[in-house]
Design a protein around this motif. Structure first.
Motif, PDB file in Angstrom:
ATOM      1  N   ALA A  99       0.798  -1.297   0.051  1.00 17.56           N
ATOM      2  CA  ALA A  99       0.195   0.192  -0.233  1.00 17.56           C
ATOM      3  C   ALA A  99       0.904   1.444   0.020  1.00 17.56           C
ATOM      4  N   MET A 100       1.847   1.205   0.694  1.00 16.77           N
ATOM      5  CA  MET A 100       2.863   2.326   0.812  1.00 16.77           C
ATOM      6  C   MET A 100       3.717   2.577  -0.561  1.00 16.77           C
ATOM      7  N   LEU A 101       3.967   1.571  -1.195  1.00 20.67           N
ATOM      8  CA  LEU A 101       4.271   1.551  -2.531  1.00 20.67           C
ATOM      9  C   LEU A 101       3.681   2.168  -3.384  1.00 20.67           C
ATOM     10  N   GLU A 102       2.440   1.765  -3.476  1.00 19.94           N
ATOM     11  CA  GLU A 102       1.290   2.390  -4.237  1.00 19.94           C
ATOM     12  C   GLU A 102       0.855   3.597  -4.112  1.00 19.94           C
ATOM     13  N   ARG A 103       0.904   4.406  -2.849  1.00 14.69           N
ATOM     14  CA  ARG A 103       0.990   5.689  -2.601  1.00 14.69           C
ATOM     15  C   ARG A 103       2.392   6.296  -3.162  1.00 14.69           C
ATOM     16  N   HIS A 104       3.371   5.838  -3.001  1.00 15.27           N
ATOM     17  CA  HIS A 104       4.494   6.358  -3.697  1.00 15.27           C
ATOM     18  C   HIS A 104       4.426   6.546  -5.395  1.00 15.27           C
ATOM     19  N   LEU A 105       3.770   5.438  -5.708  1.00 13.89           N
ATOM     20  CA  LEU A 105       3.384   5.728  -7.349  1.00 13.89           C
ATOM     21  C   LEU A 105       2.352   6.665  -7.663  1.00 13.89           C
ATOM     22  N   THR A 106       1.464   6.966  -6.816  1.00 11.98           N
ATOM     23  CA  THR A 106       0.595   8.033  -6.892  1.00 11.98           C
ATOM     24  C   THR A 106       1.297   9.359  -6.729  1.00 11.98           C
ATOM     25  N   ASN A 107       2.157   9.503  -5.909  1.00 13.86           N
ATOM     26  CA  ASN A 107       2.951  10.680  -5.694  1.00 13.86           C
ATOM     27  C   ASN A 107       3.809  11.148  -6.924  1.00 13.86           C
ATOM     28  N   ILE A 108       4.375  10.088  -7.493  1.00 14.28           N
ATOM     29  CA  ILE A 108       5.395  10.429  -8.697  1.00 14.28           C
ATOM     30  C   ILE A 108       4.453  10.647  -9.755  1.00 14.28           C
ATOM     31  N   LEU A 109       3.204  10.069 -10.157  1.00 15.12           N
ATOM     32  CA  LEU A 109       2.481  10.489 -10.956  1.00 15.12           C
ATOM     33  C   LEU A 109       1.900  11.966 -10.822  1.00 15.12           C
ATOM     34  N   ALA A 110       1.915  12.300  -9.681  1.00 17.20           N
ATOM     35  CA  ALA A 110       1.300  13.724  -9.551  1.00 17.20           C
ATOM     36  C   ALA A 110       2.438  14.980  -9.659  1.00 17.20           C
ATOM     37  N   GLY A 111       3.655  14.496  -9.784  1.00 13.36           N
ATOM     38  CA  GLY A 111       4.832  15.033  -9.967  1.00 13.36           C
ATOM     39  C   GLY A 111       5.497  15.742  -8.860  1.00 13.36           C
ATOM     40  N   LEU A 112       5.520  14.795  -7.675  1.00 14.60           N
ATOM     41  CA  LEU A 112       6.176  15.178  -6.414  1.00 14.60           C
ATOM     42  C   LEU A 112       7.633  15.406  -6.434  1.00 14.60           C
ATOM     43  N   TYR A 113       8.116  14.492  -7.331  1.00 17.84           N
ATOM     44  CA  TYR A 113       9.412  14.373  -7.418  1.00 17.84           C
ATOM     45  C   TYR A 113      10.194  14.989  -9.025  1.00 17.84           C
ATOM     46  N   SER A 114       9.429  15.391  -9.834  1.00 16.70           N
ATOM     47  CA  SER A 114       9.798  15.845 -11.113  1.00 16.70           C
ATOM     48  C   SER A 114      10.237  17.177 -11.197  1.00 16.70           C
ATOM     49  N   LEU A 115      11.007  17.496 -11.906  1.00 18.48           N
ATOM     50  CA  LEU A 115      11.386  18.901 -12.574  1.00 18.48           C
ATOM     51  C   LEU A 115      10.373  19.821 -12.649  1.00 18.48           C
ATOM     52  N   ALA A 116      10.300  20.847 -11.869  1.00 24.88           N
ATOM     53  CA  ALA A 116       9.150  21.738 -12.028  1.00 24.88           C
ATOM     54  C   ALA A 116       7.848  21.389 -11.532  1.00 24.88           C
ATOM     55  N   GLY A 117       7.719  20.104 -11.140  1.00 24.62           N
ATOM     56  CA  GLY A 117       6.396  19.758 -10.243  1.00 24.62           C
ATOM     57  C   GLY A 117       5.436  19.127 -11.356  1.00 24.62           C
ATOM     58  N   THR A 118       5.903  18.811 -12.614  1.00 30.49           N
ATOM     59  CA  THR A 118       4.898  18.511 -13.473  1.00 30.49           C
ATOM     60  C   THR A 118       4.650  17.160 -13.396  1.00 30.49           C
ATOM     61  N   PRO A 119       3.455  16.681 -14.110  1.00 32.21           N
ATOM     62  CA  PRO A 119       2.946  15.363 -13.894  1.00 32.21           C
ATOM     63  C   PRO A 119       3.901  14.272 -14.375  1.00 32.21           C
ATOM     64  N   ASP A 120       4.057  13.335 -13.891  1.00 27.26           N
ATOM     65  CA  ASP A 120       5.334  12.268 -14.186  1.00 27.26           C
ATOM     66  C   ASP A 120       4.716  11.010 -14.690  1.00 27.26           C
ATOM     67  N   VAL A 121       5.358  10.081 -14.901  1.00 28.36           N
ATOM     68  CA  VAL A 121       5.500   8.520 -15.253  1.00 28.36           C
ATOM     69  C   VAL A 121       6.216   7.698 -14.332  1.00 28.36           C
ATOM     70  N   ALA A 122       5.931   6.915 -13.687  1.00 23.02           N
ATOM     71  CA  ALA A 122       6.669   5.953 -13.114  1.00 23.02           C
ATOM     72  C   ALA A 122       7.245   4.556 -13.757  1.00 23.02           C
ATOM     73  N   ILE A 123       8.423   4.349 -13.508  1.00 21.14           N
ATOM     74  CA  ILE A 123       8.839   3.034 -14.196  1.00 21.14           C
ATOM     75  C   ILE A 123       9.472   2.243 -13.132  1.00 21.14           C
ATOM     76  N   VAL A 124       9.321   1.125 -13.348  1.00 23.24           N
ATOM     77  CA  VAL A 124       9.637   0.071 -12.435  1.00 23.24           C
ATOM     78  C   VAL A 124      10.703  -0.844 -13.486  1.00 23.24           C
ATOM     79  N   GLU A 125      12.145  -0.914 -12.637  1.00 27.83           N
ATOM     80  CA  GLU A 125      13.013  -1.719 -13.308  1.00 27.83           C
ATOM     81  C   GLU A 125      13.441  -2.720 -12.545  1.00 27.83           C
ATOM     82  N   ASN A 126      14.318  -3.964 -13.352  1.00 32.79           N
ATOM     83  CA  ASN A 126      15.046  -4.938 -12.756  1.00 32.79           C
ATOM     84  C   ASN A 126      15.868  -4.413 -11.644  1.00 32.79           C
TER      85      ASN A 126
END
Length: 299
Positions: A99-126
């Motif tokens: 559940a915490m990881l899913e909230r983290h994904l939501t925050n990423i999509l909202a742009g919490l960590y992106s440059l200028a706070g713009t909406p973002d995309v989350a990638i999951v890698e090996n």
């Protein structure tokens, strides 16, 4: 720094290429066409409703990394290294629920960590399984190698090692250790933390003077290939050495910092001038890598 910004970044980096390197997903797709390997892509989360698929995808995974495509400075990256029942274990040994990881994904999509706070995309890698030869020098984090590439030529390199101060991230501004590397051999030169010279890793206690990077020539050629892939004349290429896959590209940086000079104990400018003064540039990435190894090696 001003000279770097004006004479190199502004002069040699076309602004239209910035979105390519400021987006990790676009970077992965672009460099793959030029034979540069990256960590395997497990999932791309673009919309909120796609987060539900993450739980299914991660069900049988013991390790992976979640990254904001447009994040910078390591912000928003969560590295999972194991499982304990229904919980996941982070690189720092902390437990985290789905559940915490899913909230983290939501925050990423909202742009919490992106440059200028713009909406973002989350990638999951090996999950990158760092080469044991290098992993022992780092503390709770994967060591990476930053190579500054100018006009397609690797001109300076350093190994970055995570520490307690850097919270397991290979970020020099947060307290990671920078170890200068001889372009000619991949052999360690000097080491710094917070721009001050050190000889031992502050957490592992290991000496930093006799590190040698395996497959060094191949790594320089990979870095040189990123010039064709992006068209950027001045950039930082961040690589890791995976225990199973070998050298992999983590990300590119169109505005690489200057702390690499402190780690190497010498300045970038003479090497940049040497490349600019070439009358006949080398056309293939391999030729440029070999030229750099010969020209910039510590004698």
């Amino acid at each position: 720094m001003n000279r770097r910004n004006v004479d190199y970044i502004a002069r040699y980096n076309d602004r239209t290429s910035y979105p390519l390197v400021d987006n990790k997903l676009k970077t992965k797709l672009a460099v793959s066409e030029y034979g540069v390997k990256t960590p395997k892509l497990l999932q791309v989360v673009r919309q909120q409703h796609e987060i539900s698929h993450f739980r299914e995808m991660a069900e049988d995974l013991a390790g992976f990394a979640i990254k904001p495509a447009k994040g910078s400075g390591g912000k928003g990256i969560t590295v999972i290294t194991g499982r304990d029942g229904d919980d996941f274990i982070k690189a720092s040994s902390a437990r985290i629920s789905v559940a915490m990881l899913e909230r983290h994904l939501t925050n990423i999509l909202a742009g919490l960590y992106s440059l200028a706070g713009t909406p973002d995309v989350a990638i999951v890698e090996n999950l990158v399984q760092s080469s044991p030869a290098l992993a022992k020098y780092s503390f709770q984090g994967v060591p990476d190698i930053r190579i500054v590439v100018f006009q397609g030529y690797p001109v300076m390199a350093m190994l970055r090692l995570a520490t307690t101060a850097s919270d397991g991230k290979a970020n020099l501004h947060q307290g990671a250790v920078g170890v200068g590397l001889d372009i000619g051999s991949g052999q360690s030169l000097n080491a710094v933390q917070f721009n001050r010279p050190i000889t031992l890793h502050p957490d592992t206690g290991l000496a930093l003077e006799n590190i040698r990077i395996e497959d060094w020539e191949n790594m320089l050629e990979m870095a040189a290939r990123c010039y064709e892939a992006t068209g950027l004349g001045y950039m930082g290429v961040d690589l890791v050495v995976d225990a199973n896959e070998g050298p992999l590209l983590l990300e590119l940086n169109a505005r690489p910092g200057l702390a690499i000079q402190m780690a190497n104990g010498c300045g970038l400018l003479p090497r940049l001038n040497a490349i600019e003064s070439l009358k006949r540039p080398h056309f293939s990435p391999r030729e440029r890598a070999l030229f750099a190894m010969e020209s910039f090696a510590r004698r």
